[in-house]
Motif scaffolding. Structure first.
Motif, PDB file in Angstrom:
ATOM      1  N   ALA A  95      10.445  -0.326   6.254  1.00 54.71           N
ATOM      2  CA  ALA A  95      10.332  -0.689   7.687  1.00 54.71           C
ATOM      3  C   ALA A  95       9.462  -2.029   7.567  1.00 54.71           C
ATOM      4  CB  ALA A  95       9.836   0.251   8.676  1.00 54.71           C
ATOM      5  N   GLU A  96       8.200  -1.890   6.980  1.00 46.42           N
ATOM      6  CA  GLU A  96       7.227  -2.900   6.870  1.00 46.42           C
ATOM      7  C   GLU A  96       7.932  -4.079   6.324  1.00 46.42           C
ATOM      8  OE1 GLU A  96       5.686  -1.441   8.895  1.00 46.42           O
ATOM      9  OE2 GLU A  96       4.508   0.244   8.094  1.00 46.42           O
ATOM     10  N   GLN A  97       8.822  -4.157   5.470  1.00 47.15           N
ATOM     11  CA  GLN A  97       9.446  -4.936   4.744  1.00 47.15           C
ATOM     12  C   GLN A  97      10.394  -5.809   5.935  1.00 47.15           C
ATOM     13  OE1 GLN A  97      12.546  -3.742   1.976  1.00 47.15           O
ATOM     14  NE2 GLN A  97      12.182  -5.320   0.582  1.00 47.15           N
ATOM     15  N   LYS A 117       0.784  -1.217   0.052  1.00 50.02           N
ATOM     16  CA  LYS A 117      -0.034   0.078   0.094  1.00 50.02           C
ATOM     17  C   LYS A 117       0.774   1.257   0.103  1.00 50.02           C
ATOM     18  CE  LYS A 117      -2.161   0.386   3.888  1.00 50.02           C
ATOM     19  NZ  LYS A 117      -3.146  -0.007   4.825  1.00 50.02           N
ATOM     20  N   TYR A 118       1.793   1.035   0.706  1.00 51.69           N
ATOM     21  CA  TYR A 118       2.733   2.424   0.974  1.00 51.69           C
ATOM     22  C   TYR A 118       3.406   2.826  -0.164  1.00 51.69           C
ATOM     23  CZ  TYR A 118       1.461   2.145   5.957  1.00 51.69           C
ATOM     24  OH  TYR A 118       0.783   2.164   7.094  1.00 51.69           O
ATOM     25  N   ASP A 119       3.837   1.649  -0.951  1.00 52.36           N
ATOM     26  CA  ASP A 119       4.520   1.981  -2.381  1.00 52.36           C
ATOM     27  C   ASP A 119       3.618   2.629  -3.356  1.00 52.36           C
ATOM     28  OD1 ASP A 119       7.009   1.021  -3.293  1.00 52.36           O
ATOM     29  OD2 ASP A 119       6.461  -1.208  -3.156  1.00 52.36           O
ATOM     30  N   GLY A 145      -4.269   2.462  10.001  1.00 50.29           N
ATOM     31  CA  GLY A 145      -3.540   0.969  10.070  1.00 50.29           C
ATOM     32  C   GLY A 145      -2.530   0.557  11.020  1.00 50.29           C
ATOM     33  N   GLU A 146      -1.778   2.129  11.134  1.00 51.66           N
ATOM     34  CA  GLU A 146      -0.893   1.816  12.354  1.00 51.66           C
ATOM     35  C   GLU A 146      -1.336   2.126  13.747  1.00 51.66           C
ATOM     36  OE1 GLU A 146       2.299   1.572  11.569  1.00 51.66           O
ATOM     37  OE2 GLU A 146       2.524   2.094   9.189  1.00 51.66           O
ATOM     38  N   GLN A 147      -2.636   2.843  13.759  1.00 51.89           N
ATOM     39  CA  GLN A 147      -3.159   2.811  14.930  1.00 51.89           C
ATOM     40  C   GLN A 147      -3.720   1.521  15.539  1.00 51.89           C
ATOM     41  OE1 GLN A 147      -5.518   6.303  14.546  1.00 51.89           O
ATOM     42  NE2 GLN A 147      -4.236   7.539  16.028  1.00 51.89           N
ATOM     43  N   TYR A 148      -4.207   0.755  14.377  1.00 53.35           N
ATOM     44  CA  TYR A 148      -4.758  -0.680  14.606  1.00 53.35           C
ATOM     45  C   TYR A 148      -3.799  -1.585  15.205  1.00 53.35           C
ATOM     46  CZ  TYR A 148      -6.259  -5.411  13.788  1.00 53.35           C
ATOM     47  OH  TYR A 148      -6.477  -6.752  14.010  1.00 53.35           O
ATOM     48  N   GLU A 149      -2.756  -1.401  14.464  1.00 49.03           N
ATOM     49  CA  GLU A 149      -1.577  -2.261  14.821  1.00 49.03           C
ATOM     50  C   GLU A 149      -1.071  -2.043  16.449  1.00 49.03           C
ATOM     51  OE1 GLU A 149       1.323  -2.207  11.529  1.00 49.03           O
ATOM     52  OE2 GLU A 149       0.146  -3.348  10.626  1.00 49.03           O
ATOM     53  N   VAL A 150      -0.964  -0.558  16.684  1.00 50.34           N
ATOM     54  CA  VAL A 150      -0.313  -0.279  18.016  1.00 50.34           C
ATOM     55  C   VAL A 150      -1.295  -0.145  19.142  1.00 50.34           C
ATOM     56  CG1 VAL A 150       0.480   1.884  19.153  1.00 50.34           C
ATOM     57  CG2 VAL A 150       1.288   1.453  16.822  1.00 50.34           C
ATOM     58  N   ALA A 189       7.862   0.362  16.232  1.00 47.74           N
ATOM     59  CA  ALA A 189       8.200   1.131  15.143  1.00 47.74           C
ATOM     60  C   ALA A 189       6.989   1.705  14.634  1.00 47.74           C
ATOM     61  CB  ALA A 189       8.992   0.286  14.209  1.00 47.74           C
ATOM     62  N   GLU A 190       5.952   0.851  14.491  1.00 52.80           N
ATOM     63  CA  GLU A 190       4.552   1.406  14.188  1.00 52.80           C
ATOM     64  C   GLU A 190       4.141   2.779  14.964  1.00 52.80           C
ATOM     65  OE1 GLU A 190       4.515  -0.195  11.662  1.00 52.80           O
ATOM     66  OE2 GLU A 190       4.574  -2.038  11.985  1.00 52.80           O
ATOM     67  N   LYS A 191       4.684   2.768  16.250  1.00 47.40           N
ATOM     68  CA  LYS A 191       4.239   4.134  17.154  1.00 47.40           C
ATOM     69  C   LYS A 191       4.799   5.309  16.439  1.00 47.40           C
ATOM     70  CE  LYS A 191       3.877   1.628  21.484  1.00 47.40           C
ATOM     71  NZ  LYS A 191       4.618   1.349  22.793  1.00 47.40           N
ATOM     72  N   THR A 192       6.134   4.858  15.962  1.00 49.13           N
ATOM     73  CA  THR A 192       6.739   6.287  15.253  1.00 49.13           C
ATOM     74  C   THR A 192       6.110   6.538  13.890  1.00 49.13           C
ATOM     75  OG1 THR A 192       8.959   5.341  16.358  1.00 49.13           O
ATOM     76  CG2 THR A 192       8.904   6.901  14.385  1.00 49.13           C
ATOM     77  N   HIS A 193       5.818   5.517  13.233  1.00 48.38           N
ATOM     78  CA  HIS A 193       4.983   5.488  11.836  1.00 48.38           C
ATOM     79  C   HIS A 193       3.719   6.430  12.073  1.00 48.38           C
ATOM     80  CE1 HIS A 193       6.822   1.860  10.031  1.00 48.38           C
ATOM     81  NE2 HIS A 193       7.742   2.774  10.205  1.00 48.38           N
ATOM     82  N   ALA A 194       2.984   6.325  13.166  1.00 52.54           N
ATOM     83  CA  ALA A 194       1.700   6.762  13.497  1.00 52.54           C
ATOM     84  C   ALA A 194       1.971   8.146  13.862  1.00 52.54           C
ATOM     85  CB  ALA A 194       1.064   6.219  14.756  1.00 52.54           C
TER      86      ALA A 194
HETATM   87 FE   LIG Z   1       4.124   0.690   9.992  1.00 53.40          FE
END
Ligand SMILES: [Fe+2]
Ligand SMILES: [Fe+2]
Length: 184
Positions: free
Chosen positions: A54-56, A28-30, A95-100, A129-134
Motif C-alpha cells: 500500500a505504501e508503495q 520500515k514495514y519490510d 506513524g499511521e495515526q500521525y498521517e491520518v 487507506a492509512e485509516k484502515t492500516h491504523a
Molecule cells: Fe499506511
C-alpha cells in the motif's frame, strides 16, 4: 512570488514530504514483516507486507503528481529500529495515526488552486487507506498483547490491496475486496 506559484510550491513541498513518509514506512514495514514471521505472528507479517504494498502505491501516486508539478520524487531512507512485533505494531500505529490525524489533513487543507486537484486526490486516497492500516494495526496490537496465536494475527492471513489507492482490507474485518491484489 505570485499567489498561484506560492500555493504550488507549498503543495510540491508537501508532496515530497508525503513521498518521503510513504517510502520510509514501506522500508520500515519490510523489516517488521520479517520480524513478525520470526516471532510466529504470521498474520501480522502479512499485514505488514500488505502495508508495504500500500505504501508503495501511495509513494508511486505521489511521485506521479510531483512529476506533474515539475518536481523530482526522491528522498532519504532512514535506518529502521526493529524491536518486538508488539513494539513494531505500536510504532506502525503511531506513524499511521500521525498521517491520518495531522499530516494528510494539513496537506489537503494547504493544497488549493485548480492545478492541485491531483495533489488533493493522492493525499486523500493515501489518508483513507492509512485509516484502515491504523485500524488493523490497533486490532493486531490488542491480539498480540493477549498473545492469542489462534487468530488472524497468529495464523497466515490474506489481505486485499486496491492497486489504485492502496486501501487494505482484511477478510476478517471487511468484505469489500472485489478487484484487489491478494497479499499474504
Ligand atoms: Fe499506511
Ligand atoms: Fe501510505
Amino acid at each position: 512570488m505570485s499567489q498561484a506559484v506560492a500555493e504550488k510550491s507549498a503543495t510540491l513541498a508537501n508532496l515530497l514530504a508525503a513521498y518521503e513518509g510513504e517510502s520510509n514506512a514501506r522500508a520500515k514495514y519490510d523489516f517488521f514483516a520479517a520480524k513478525a514471521d520470526a516471532e510466529g505472528w504470521l498474520g501480522a507479517a502479512g499485514l505488514f507486507r500488505a502495508a508495504v504494498r500500500a505504501e508503495q502505491i501511495h509513494a508511486a501516486n505521489h511521485a506521479r503528481v510531483i512529476k506533474q508539478l515539475g518536481g523530482e520524487a526522491r528522498c532519504e531512507i532512514y535506518a529502521v529500529e526493529v524491536k518486538s512485533t508488539l513494539a513494531n505494531l505500536k510504532a506502525a500505529l503511531a506513524g499511521e495515526q500521525y498521517e491520518v490525524d495531522t499530516m494528510y489533513p494539513g496537506f489537503i487543507a494547504e493544497a488549493s488552486g485548480s492545478d492541485v486537484a491531483l495533489a488533493k486526490r493522492t493525499f486523500t486516497w493515501a489518508m483513507e487507506a492509512e485509516k484502515t492500516h491504523a485500524q488493523l494495526f490497533q486490532e493486531a496490537i490488542d491480539i498480540v498483547e493477549l498473545r492469542i496465536k489462534e487468530s488472524w494475527v497468529g495464523l497466515p492471513c490474506a489481505f486485499y490491496i486496491c492497486a489504485a489507492c492502496g486501501q487494505a482490507r482484511c477478510p476478517v474485518c471487511n468484505l469489500a475486496y472485489d478487484k484487489f491484489e491478494v497479499i499474504r
